[in-house]
Design a protein around this motif. Sequence first.
Motif, PDB file in Angstrom:
ATOM      1  N   UNK A 382      97.744  54.899  60.954  1.00  0.00           N
ATOM      2  CA  UNK A 382      97.446  54.398  62.301  1.00  0.00           C
ATOM      3  C   UNK A 382      98.152  53.162  62.836  1.00  0.00           C
ATOM      4  N   UNK A 383      98.362  52.346  62.059  1.00  0.00           N
ATOM      5  CA  UNK A 383      99.404  50.962  62.387  1.00  0.00           C
ATOM      6  C   UNK A 383     100.521  51.704  62.973  1.00  0.00           C
ATOM      7  N   UNK A 384     101.310  52.656  62.057  1.00  0.00           N
ATOM      8  CA  UNK A 384     102.710  53.177  62.515  1.00  0.00           C
ATOM      9  C   UNK A 384     102.442  53.886  63.743  1.00  0.00           C
ATOM     10  N   UNK A 385     101.546  54.959  63.628  1.00  0.00           N
ATOM     11  CA  UNK A 385     101.535  55.593  65.067  1.00  0.00           C
ATOM     12  C   UNK A 385     101.070  54.711  66.243  1.00  0.00           C
ATOM     13  N   UNK A 386     100.420  53.855  66.157  1.00  0.00           N
ATOM     14  CA  UNK A 386     100.089  53.147  67.350  1.00  0.00           C
ATOM     15  C   UNK A 386     101.294  52.496  67.777  1.00  0.00           C
ATOM     16  N   UNK A 387     102.049  51.869  67.008  1.00  0.00           N
ATOM     17  CA  UNK A 387     103.259  51.067  67.045  1.00  0.00           C
ATOM     18  C   UNK A 387     104.169  52.246  67.821  1.00  0.00           C
ATOM     19  N   UNK A 388     104.404  53.509  67.225  1.00  0.00           N
ATOM     20  CA  UNK A 388     105.218  54.346  67.791  1.00  0.00           C
ATOM     21  C   UNK A 388     105.021  54.838  69.299  1.00  0.00           C
ATOM     22  N   UNK A 389     103.530  54.735  69.582  1.00  0.00           N
ATOM     23  CA  UNK A 389     103.313  55.527  70.553  1.00  0.00           C
ATOM     24  C   UNK A 389     102.940  54.255  71.874  1.00  0.00           C
ATOM     25  N   UNK A 390     102.663  53.386  71.513  1.00  0.00           N
ATOM     26  CA  UNK A 390     102.169  52.096  72.417  1.00  0.00           C
ATOM     27  C   UNK A 390     103.129  50.854  72.411  1.00  0.00           C
ATOM     28  N   UNK A 391     103.805  50.681  71.086  1.00  0.00           N
ATOM     29  CA  UNK A 391     104.493  49.500  71.037  1.00  0.00           C
ATOM     30  C   UNK A 391     103.610  48.213  70.650  1.00  0.00           C
ATOM     31  N   UNK A 392     102.340  48.517  70.215  1.00  0.00           N
ATOM     32  CA  UNK A 392     101.349  47.635  70.020  1.00  0.00           C
ATOM     33  C   UNK A 392     101.148  47.170  68.501  1.00  0.00           C
ATOM     34  N   UNK A 393     101.035  46.328  67.885  1.00  0.00           N
ATOM     35  CA  UNK A 393     100.914  45.995  66.562  1.00  0.00           C
ATOM     36  C   UNK A 393      99.381  45.787  66.246  1.00  0.00           C
ATOM     37  N   UNK A 394      98.860  46.364  65.341  1.00  0.00           N
ATOM     38  CA  UNK A 394      97.287  46.056  65.031  1.00  0.00           C
ATOM     39  C   UNK A 394      97.206  45.747  63.625  1.00  0.00           C
ATOM     40  N   UNK A 395      96.323  44.852  63.035  1.00  0.00           N
ATOM     41  CA  UNK A 395      96.239  44.401  61.749  1.00  0.00           C
ATOM     42  C   UNK A 395      95.484  45.551  61.139  1.00  0.00           C
ATOM     43  N   UNK A 396      95.441  45.633  59.883  1.00  0.00           N
ATOM     44  CA  UNK A 396      94.537  46.729  58.961  1.00  0.00           C
ATOM     45  C   UNK A 396      93.065  46.673  59.331  1.00  0.00           C
ATOM     46  N   UNK A 397      92.530  45.778  59.746  1.00  0.00           N
ATOM     47  CA  UNK A 397      91.047  45.772  60.224  1.00  0.00           C
ATOM     48  C   UNK A 397      90.808  46.436  61.561  1.00  0.00           C
ATOM     49  N   UNK A 398      91.897  45.746  62.457  1.00  0.00           N
ATOM     50  CA  UNK A 398      91.810  46.196  63.961  1.00  0.00           C
ATOM     51  C   UNK A 398      92.075  47.762  64.106  1.00  0.00           C
ATOM     52  N   UNK A 399      92.926  47.967  63.073  1.00  0.00           N
ATOM     53  CA  UNK A 399      93.553  49.524  63.302  1.00  0.00           C
ATOM     54  C   UNK A 399      92.302  50.807  62.912  1.00  0.00           C
ATOM     55  N   UNK A 400      91.325  49.943  61.993  1.00  0.00           N
ATOM     56  CA  UNK A 400      90.110  51.089  61.599  1.00  0.00           C
ATOM     57  C   UNK A 400      89.399  50.963  62.832  1.00  0.00           C
TER      58      UNK A 400
END
Length: 491
Positions: A382-400
């Motif tokens: 999820x972290x990887x895909x979100x970064x690729x698609x939106x350029x946003x970085x999420x931490x491992x809690x927020x990503x869930x």
Amino acid sequence: MHEVYESTRNRDRKITSKQAIFEGISPDGGLYVWPELAQVQLDLTTICKQSYQENAVYILHHLLPDFTKEELEQCVANAYGNTFSSPDITPLRKVGDVYVLELFHGPTSAFKDVALTLLPQLMSVALRSAHQKALILTATSGDTGKAALAGFQDVKDTGIVVFYPDHKVSQVQYRQMVTQRGKNVKVYGVKGNFDDAQSKVKELFLDPDLREVAAKYHVRLTSANSINIGRLVPQIVYYFEAYKQLVNQGVIQLGDKISYSVPTGNFGDVLAGYYGYLMGLPVEKFYVASNANHVLTDFLTTGIYDRNREFIQTISPSMDILISSNLERLLYYVSNCDADFVKGCMDELAQTGKYQIPADLLKKIQSLFDCGYIDDVQTKAVIGKTYQETNEILDPHSAIGYEIGKAAKERPMVTLATASPYKFAQDVLDAIGVKEADPMQAMKKLEDYAHEKTPKGLAELNDLPILHKDVISIDDMKQDVANYIEELFHD
């Protein structure tokens, strides 16, 4: 006297909100609740016109009725005056088709700061009124510890002891706690997991020997965990704040319902949203987002709460919890304040590690709460895909929370971002395909990918001396607390 609070396990004892804050937990082991909470209906039009600080005073004035407005204004000014890096305190950002509520702009880069900058202020007022001193005992799964230490550092007439599970928090969380300065702070690693530490802390509050030692010095033992009502109620504000921002941005009309996805282990953060709902926040659904320790997902699906399972250490350590303390408050409200029923469930949990609620009660909960979980592999994806698609970085809690919210059908969806990605820089970098073995170097490297620089409090960790080195057994906790009371409060 505004004696409006009572225990989830016994309706006979009524106390004020100030008493509830400095006691933390009821002598019967229950948590403090206000049975008439749903009768408090907040005015959304007012909320949408006010600043975060004004809304904090407005909302807390309803929930802590024996605090004067002037006391609350002073507490809020001290808490939010210049401690947050964002003027909005909790800004809302659109990521894909989901709105991310950023709760990590406080001094320790975690959502706990929103409450733990304010709780010490509320506690000081409550203690002054009662001519008492307090020792805060807190078990932490990672973020509460540092936020509580920072909040209570050198606060008059208080001391704080934090217990974290040794080798079960992130390297950055560990360094944040063990480098904490202050004349009134103590930090211990404990051999065991968070649940072991939290269960022992709850025991210590009610331990007659320890209470006797504390009484000798006119000291109250109390908590900075979300079992303390003074820690829980400030979190209600940011749910209304998210709603306000959506109205003011023209995304919704006043009165429209929205949904929230909340990464949680102890059920405190999502419970604050439920409190908001009871007080008039228009909510379609709350999504309870869990990691591989998905005891809450199972409960919300089956009505059976069962902590008899393997404890899994994950890359989202703040959610590595099998005993979700605040669920007790939800059971109290959905059972129409049936303290006997709640006590029965909690007794069963203590004796057998599980309990089951009736089908009609489960249905009632499911009408407002949904759930989901993902494991570490999925979280990194999820972290990887979100970064690729939106350029946003999420931490491992927020990503869930983000993934569970994104998968839900309801819109608009607000997902709570509970920590800065810099707190978990190695895992975040790994998720976007970058390797870095050193946690401090990882923060520097993450700056090449994130919108913001490393927060100051995290950037300086590498240069701070380690001040707290003790690692103790669960059985040693009582004696160490007794020793610290005598050391800190002797004249």
